[in-house]
Write a protein that holds these residues in place. Structure first.
Motif, PDB file in Angstrom:
ATOM      1  N   VAL A   1      17.379  40.547  17.854  1.00 44.33           N
ATOM      2  CA  VAL A   1      16.128  40.197  17.191  1.00 44.33           C
ATOM      3  C   VAL A   1      16.168  38.708  16.874  1.00 44.33           C
ATOM      4  N   ILE A   2      15.140  37.988  17.273  1.00 41.04           N
ATOM      5  CA  ILE A   2      15.042  36.561  16.970  1.00 41.04           C
ATOM      6  C   ILE A   2      14.573  36.403  15.532  1.00 41.04           C
ATOM      7  N   VAL A   3      15.290  35.581  14.762  1.00 34.72           N
ATOM      8  CA  VAL A   3      15.013  35.426  13.331  1.00 34.72           C
ATOM      9  C   VAL A   3      15.127  33.959  12.938  1.00 34.72           C
ATOM     10  N   PRO A   4      14.520  33.567  11.826  1.00 33.56           N
ATOM     11  CA  PRO A   4      14.706  32.203  11.320  1.00 33.56           C
ATOM     12  C   PRO A   4      16.011  32.089  10.544  1.00 33.56           C
ATOM     13  N   THR A   5      16.604  30.913  10.560  1.00 38.75           N
ATOM     14  CA  THR A   5      17.791  30.692   9.733  1.00 38.75           C
ATOM     15  C   THR A   5      17.410  30.275   8.315  1.00 38.75           C
ATOM     16  N   LEU A   6      16.226  29.665   8.155  1.00 39.62           N
ATOM     17  CA  LEU A   6      15.770  29.213   6.838  1.00 39.62           C
ATOM     18  C   LEU A   6      14.938  30.319   6.197  1.00 39.62           C
ATOM     19  N   THR A   7      15.602  31.169   5.427  1.00 35.76           N
ATOM     20  CA  THR A   7      14.951  32.278   4.748  1.00 35.76           C
ATOM     21  C   THR A   7      15.938  32.877   3.766  1.00 35.76           C
ATOM     22  N   PHE A   8      15.486  33.855   3.010  1.00 31.77           N
ATOM     23  CA  PHE A   8      16.375  34.622   2.152  1.00 31.77           C
ATOM     24  C   PHE A   8      17.095  35.646   3.017  1.00 31.77           C
ATOM     25  N   ILE A   9      18.351  35.926   2.707  1.00 32.36           N
ATOM     26  CA  ILE A   9      19.184  36.765   3.566  1.00 32.36           C
ATOM     27  C   ILE A   9      18.645  38.193   3.696  1.00 32.36           C
ATOM     28  N   ALA A  10      17.826  38.629   2.742  1.00 35.91           N
ATOM     29  CA  ALA A  10      17.251  39.973   2.810  1.00 35.91           C
ATOM     30  C   ALA A  10      16.340  40.152   4.014  1.00 35.91           C
ATOM     31  N   ALA A  11      15.845  39.055   4.584  1.00 38.60           N
ATOM     32  CA  ALA A  11      15.016  39.150   5.788  1.00 38.60           C
ATOM     33  C   ALA A  11      15.853  39.449   7.024  1.00 38.60           C
TER      34      ALA A  11
END
Length: 402
Positions: free
Chosen positions: A78-88
């Motif tokens: 799954v492609i995800v952002p690195t700049l976020t809260f870890i719960a995402a």
């Protein structure tokens, strides 16, 4: 002078919340059944113009369910952002899949230009499947996070998702009330454009139920599956027959009663937060070395969090400023540590993470509660304008340098 403490972001419970919660208690509908749950779900779906909404215990559980109903399985990516809260990101691991980390753009959300480059140069699309050339795993979905109430480039993301057969999950946990004001998705709310959207009602969100979350979709099959999985996957309520591994992710009637009172005030909260943001912005623009990061011009944001960017010309760096404001009884926080740098994810693939590193070094969130007064905003601004640099400025005290 000892000023009263100014918190970063706290609930505003001055509407009908007490009346509704009291009614739930008096009628003894306090658990996971009760009319307020159905009413809150209906109100949420109506507000964002989605086909339906399924309540859950928090945003994290909502993302967990979203991944499952989108068919994400063991060893998928799954492609995800690195700049976020870890719960995402953690729910990707819950289903046995692996995240691939992307950089952010100047909206703090997923960089669609780099995403496209990654898909073209680092992947192979064959027979309707997107294969990561480096890992040889199938990439099945994108999680995009609408950071601080801003909106990601959903037009770009949805175009790429359609081309490469990817599901799109919108983490709109910070963006309830944000919607596009122009473009192909005009009047579409954050969370309603992808396959599934998820909201959070944690205590620091724009509305709260204490905990709680909501799963939304315009796909009725997804809504049915979400309802089934969040209620222990019962196929027969009377005889307790279960046809899948389900979860006790249900929202309580007490939480929903609180949420219903909050929903009635949502637009008022947004108006207050916008006014405070604009006041901050106008004054901060006059302070050398500071910038209050803007929201997209093509959205009506909910102004959930305010992101203050510290340039190298400002006399305090990030950690020194946080310490200084704490001494003034003003709560602030740095942006999240990048998830690709966290211990559980050090071995996962990251792609050209650059701008996110800069924001991590230079962004501080300043007080933004919907009950923040103009006097309190001015106190924060006064502290920002006249920092006591001789006592708090020390580049050696922080884990980075420019």
């Amino acid at each position: 002078m000892n000023h009263q403490f100014i918190p970063l972001s706290v609930p505003n419970l001055k509407g009908n919340e007490l009346e509704y919660v009291t009614h739930a208690i008096e009628t003894e509908w306090v658990s996971t059944g009760g009319p307020y749950v159905d009413e809150f779900e209906a109100r949420m779906a109506d507000y964002v113009h989605s086909k339906g909404a399924i309540s859950c215990q928090n945003g994290t559980s909502g993302l967990h369910i979203a991944l499952q109903i989108c068919g994400i399985q063991q060893d998928d990516e799954v492609i995800v952002p690195t700049l976020t809260f870890i719960a995402a990101i953690n729910p990707v691991k819950y289903v046995g899949a692996e995240p691939v980390f992307m950089d952010c753009d100047h909206t703090l959300t997923l960089d669609v230009v780099k995403l496209q480059t990654f898909l073209v140069q680092e992947c192979t699309f064959r027979d309707g499947n997107l294969i990561n050339n480096q890992t040889q795993r199938l990439i099945k979905a994108i999680i995009t996070v609408h950071v601080f109430g801003n909106m990601a480039d959903m037009a770009g993301i949805m175009k790429l998702a359609a081309k490469y057969n990817l599901k799109v999950i919108e983490d709109a946990t910070e963006a309830l009330g944000t919607y596009y004001t122009s473009g192909p998705y005009i009047n579409k709310y954050a969370g309603t454009i992808g396959d599934v959207g998820v909201y959070s009602f944690n205590g620091n969100k724009i509305i709260t139920t204490g905990g709680g979350g909501m799963i939304i979709s315009n796909n009725q099959d997804y809504l049915n599956a979400a309802k089934h999985l969040t209620t222990q996957a019962k196929s027969d309520d009377l005889y307790y027959t279960h046809d899948a591994i389900g979860y006790n992710y249900r929202m309580t009637n007490l939480q929903a009663a609180l949420g219903l009172g909050q929903m009635e005030q949502l637009e008022t909260f947004i108006a207050i937060k916008k006014a405070n943001y604009e006041h901050y912005r106008q004054v901060i623009a006059t302070i050398e070395g500071l910038e209050l990061l803007p929201f997209r011009e093509d959205v009506r944001p909910n102004y959930w969090f305010y992101a203050l960017y510290l340039k190298t010309t400002y006399p305090l760096n990030r950690d020194a400023l946080i310490k200084y404001l704490h001494s003034k009884n003003i709560q602030t926080r740095p942006i999240w540590g990048l998830i690709s740098d966290q211990k559980p994810y050090e071995k996962n693939q990251s792609y050209q993470i650059e701008l996110a590193k800069d924001y991590w070094k230079h962004v501080v969130n300043i007080p933004c509660s919907s009950n923040l007064t103009k006097t309190e905003v001015n106190r924060v601004l006064q502290a920002l304008k006249y920092p006591e640099t001789n006592r708090y400025f020390s580049k050696e005290a922080v884990p980075f340098s420019d």
